[in-house]
Enzyme design. Structure first.
Site, PDB file in Angstrom:
ATOM      1  N   ASP A 133      83.166  81.076 -20.368  1.00  0.00           N
ATOM      2  CA  ASP A 133      85.090  81.078 -21.634  1.00  0.00           C
ATOM      3  C   ASP A 133      84.491  80.155 -22.492  1.00  0.00           C
ATOM      4  OD1 ASP A 133      87.244  80.317 -21.721  1.00  0.00           O
ATOM      5  OD2 ASP A 133      88.510  80.216 -20.672  1.00  0.00           O
ATOM      6  N   ARG A 135      86.544  78.818 -25.076  1.00  0.00           N
ATOM      7  CA  ARG A 135      87.599  78.161 -25.522  1.00  0.00           C
ATOM      8  C   ARG A 135      87.861  76.789 -25.080  1.00  0.00           C
ATOM      9  NH1 ARG A 135      92.580  82.129 -22.107  1.00  0.00           N
ATOM     10  NH2 ARG A 135      90.316  81.488 -20.829  1.00  0.00           N
TER      11      ARG A 135
END
Length: 211
Positions: A133, A135
């Site tokens: 991930d 982000r």
């Protein structure tokens, strides 16, 4: 991702929205100057909130789910749900240009091919040499600050979103789970999110779909 200068509101425009099921609502769409990653994230301000804690969702762009209705994820139904719930409560949906948990559209489709060969959504990313991930929610915090939001109720099943917001100085008063939008095509995806990154998805809610 370090924050530099504060972001500022660039444009506000009201846009009538209509979803595939006929649901419609008008949102104030806000653009920004000075976002740290330089991406064209937008905010949808919804509802006629006159006080209280706003309901906020950080929604990462998903072209396949949001636009084309792909059943391999739950992104499209989550977006539709979030808009309606935030309009009812009053708050903001941040639509963040973070396709594929931040790895981009082409890489996400490459990861889909690896998932078809047996890997889960996180294993596929790492097999491509990419983060599970990628982000970073620093731009989201800049956007909230520009909108005058320092405290919020967060609409999410993802504990990492609440953790990052708190570390970046936002007060998350309450975490409000979204619904479970299960299909036969996204069961492995939802199971991986619940088991690997501890999303608040009750696996028992998926049993009827699996059966």
């Amino acid at each position: 991702m370090p924050t530099s200068t504060p972001a500022a509101v660039r444009t506000r425009v009201r846009i009538p929205l209509r979803f595939a099921d006929g649901y419609s609502v008008t949102a104030e769409v806000v653009t920004f100057h000075g976002l740290v990653d330089g991406a064209e994230h937008i905010a949808l301000v919804l509802g006629g909130r006159t006080g209280g804690t706003p309901l906020v969702r950080l929604h990462s762009e998903c072209l396949t789910g949001d636009v084309f209705g792909s059943a391999r994820c739950d992104c499209g139904p989550q977006l539709r749900e979030a808009v309606a719930r935030i309009d009812g409560a009053g708050g903001v949906l941040l639509y963040l240009r973070q396709e594929g948990r931040g790895i981009g559209l082409y890489n996400k489709l490459d990861a889909y091919a690896l998932q078809d060969a047996g890997l889960d959504t996180y294993q596929a990313n790492t097999a491509l040499g990419l983060p599970e991930d990628a982000r970073d929610y620093t731009p989201a915090v800049q956007m909230l600050a520009a909108l005058g939001v320092a405290e919020l109720d967060l609409l999410t099943n993802n504990p990492d979103k609440a953790r990052q917001l708190r570390e970046l100085g936002i007060t998350v008063a309450e975490t409000v789970p979204t619904g479970v939008h299960a299909t036969p095509d996204n069961l492995r995806y939802l199971h991986a999110k619940a088991a690997h990154t501890h999303h608040t998805i009750a696996l028992s809610d998926l049993a009827h779909v699996a059966g």
